[in-house]
Design a protein around this motif. Structure first.
Motif, short mmCIF file in Angstrom:
data_model
loop_
_atom_site.label_atom_id
_atom_site.label_comp_id
_atom_site.label_asym_id
_atom_site.label_seq_id
_atom_site.Cartn_x
_atom_site.Cartn_y
_atom_site.Cartn_z
N HIS A 26 -3.47 88.06 3.61
CA HIS A 26 -3.45 88.89 4.83
C HIS A 26 -2.13 89.63 4.98
CE1 HIS A 26 -7.38 87.59 6.20
NE2 HIS A 26 -7.06 86.40 5.75
N GLU A 27 -1.39 89.71 3.88
CA GLU A 27 -0.17 90.50 3.79
C GLU A 27 0.89 90.14 4.82
OE1 GLU A 27 -0.94 94.64 3.23
OE2 GLU A 27 -2.45 94.24 1.71
N GLN A 28 0.95 88.87 5.16
CA GLN A 28 2.00 88.41 6.05
C GLN A 28 3.29 88.24 5.26
OE1 GLN A 28 0.61 84.88 8.03
NE2 GLN A 28 -1.06 85.96 9.06
N PRO A 29 4.43 88.46 5.88
CA PRO A 29 5.70 88.34 5.15
C PRO A 29 6.05 86.88 4.87
CG PRO A 29 6.10 88.82 7.45
CD PRO A 29 4.61 88.89 7.26
N PHE A 30 6.83 86.69 3.82
CA PHE A 30 7.36 85.38 3.48
C PHE A 30 8.88 85.49 3.47
CE2 PHE A 30 3.13 84.96 1.80
CZ PHE A 30 2.83 83.61 1.89
N SER A 31 9.53 84.58 4.14
CA SER A 31 10.99 84.52 4.05
C SER A 31 11.33 83.88 2.71
CB SER A 31 11.56 83.68 5.19
OG SER A 31 11.20 82.32 5.02
N SER A 32 12.59 83.91 2.36
CA SER A 32 13.03 83.26 1.12
C SER A 32 12.71 81.77 1.18
CB SER A 32 14.54 83.49 0.95
OG SER A 32 14.98 82.90 -0.23
N ALA A 33 12.94 81.15 2.33
CA ALA A 33 12.66 79.72 2.49
C ALA A 33 11.16 79.45 2.37
CB ALA A 33 13.18 79.22 3.82
N ASP A 34 10.33 80.32 2.96
CA ASP A 34 8.88 80.17 2.85
C ASP A 34 8.43 80.24 1.40
OD1 ASP A 34 8.60 80.05 5.63
OD2 ASP A 34 8.07 82.18 5.82
N ALA A 35 8.96 81.20 0.67
CA ALA A 35 8.59 81.38 -0.74
C ALA A 35 9.02 80.18 -1.57
CB ALA A 35 9.19 82.67 -1.29
N THR A 36 10.23 79.69 -1.31
CA THR A 36 10.72 78.52 -2.04
C THR A 36 9.82 77.32 -1.77
OG1 THR A 36 12.98 79.33 -2.00
CG2 THR A 36 12.69 76.97 -2.35
N ARG A 37 9.46 77.14 -0.52
CA ARG A 37 8.58 76.02 -0.14
C ARG A 37 7.22 76.16 -0.81
NH1 ARG A 37 8.03 71.75 3.97
NH2 ARG A 37 5.87 71.15 3.73
N ALA A 38 6.66 77.37 -0.82
CA ALA A 38 5.36 77.59 -1.45
C ALA A 38 5.41 77.27 -2.94
CB ALA A 38 4.90 79.03 -1.22
N VAL A 39 6.44 77.74 -3.61
CA VAL A 39 6.59 77.48 -5.06
C VAL A 39 6.72 75.97 -5.29
CG1 VAL A 39 8.12 77.79 -7.05
CG2 VAL A 39 7.52 79.75 -5.62
N ASP A 40 7.49 75.30 -4.46
CA ASP A 40 7.65 73.86 -4.60
C ASP A 40 6.32 73.14 -4.39
OD1 ASP A 40 9.26 71.42 -4.92
OD2 ASP A 40 8.78 71.10 -2.81
N THR A 41 5.54 73.57 -3.41
CA THR A 41 4.25 72.93 -3.16
C THR A 41 3.30 73.16 -4.33
OG1 THR A 41 4.58 73.18 -0.79
CG2 THR A 41 2.34 72.72 -1.51
N VAL A 42 3.33 74.36 -4.91
CA VAL A 42 2.54 74.61 -6.13
C VAL A 42 2.97 73.63 -7.21
CG1 VAL A 42 2.16 76.24 -8.03
CG2 VAL A 42 1.97 77.03 -5.66
N GLN A 43 4.26 73.44 -7.37
CA GLN A 43 4.76 72.52 -8.40
C GLN A 43 4.32 71.09 -8.13
OE1 GLN A 43 8.90 73.52 -8.07
NE2 GLN A 43 8.78 75.05 -9.69
N GLN A 44 4.34 70.70 -6.86
CA GLN A 44 3.91 69.34 -6.51
C GLN A 44 2.44 69.13 -6.85
OE1 GLN A 44 5.91 66.89 -5.53
NE2 GLN A 44 7.68 68.22 -5.52
#
Length: 189
Positions: free
Chosen positions: A79-97
């Motif tokens: 839905h094209e919502q923005p991601f902060s740097s912290a949001d992106a880092t968290r998302a990548v970490d959750t993918v890794q988990q």
């Protein structure tokens, strides 16, 4: 409209997880969601729909939380919502988990979010290994496994960089050595 670096990082991570999630579901369920080429949302929903029947005994309980979180991340991205740097880092970490939980190779399942590197020492410089370890140590002082896990996640997310990585150590092994060095030499105290 160009995609922000943070959104691109989230997209790459989700895209990287998709083939491993497809294979995991196919192996365990015998079938894939109805779509011939299911998207990441359909794959994540499939995990939740069959959780009690198929996955609750194969995956750790935390994996279900990762799936819920990644559905939210995927919807925000779609839905094209923005991601902060912290949001992106968290998302990548959750993918890794989640990738770890399903047995996917980390380097392929969740590419590092190079855009989320935090620069604490001036333009063009990485956050230092010791600075990141100090930050994590201060937060999780009495939980060595968590310190190691958080540091490894920070390295994978691109918040910290090992020059050359000539030692061949995994991020977890390197985090253990760095923690031991910090305690021994007292730069963490």
């Amino acid at each position: 409209m160009t995609e922000s670096p943070e959104r691109a990082s989230v997209r790459r991570s989700l895209d990287g997880l998709k083939p491993y999630l497809t294979a995991f579901i196919s192996q365990n369920a015998g079938t894939l969601p109805a779509d011939e080429q299911p998207d990441i949302a359909a794959l994540l929903k499939s995990l939740l729909e069959d959780w009690d029947r198929l996955y609750s005994k194969r995956l750790p309980r935390a994996a279900r939380s990762y799936v819920h979180e990644l559905l939210d991340v995927r919807n925000r991205w779609a839905h094209e919502q923005p991601f902060s740097s912290a949001d992106a880092t968290r998302a990548v970490d959750t993918v890794q988990q989640l990738a770890t939980a399903i047995g996917a190779p980390m380097s392929k399942a969740a590419p590092a979010a190079s855009v989320t590197r935090q620069r604490s020492t001036g333009p063009g410089k990485w956050s230092g290994q010791r600075a990141i370890m100090r930050e994590i140590y201060a937060q999780y002082r009495n939980n060595e496994p968590r310190i190691i896990s958080e540091y490894a996640a920070a390295e994978r997310a691109g918040r910290v960089h090992r020059k050359g990585q000539k030692s061949g150590h995994s991020p977890e092994d390197y985090a253990k050595a760095l923690l031991a060095d910090g305690l021994r030499k007292r730069w963490l105290k």
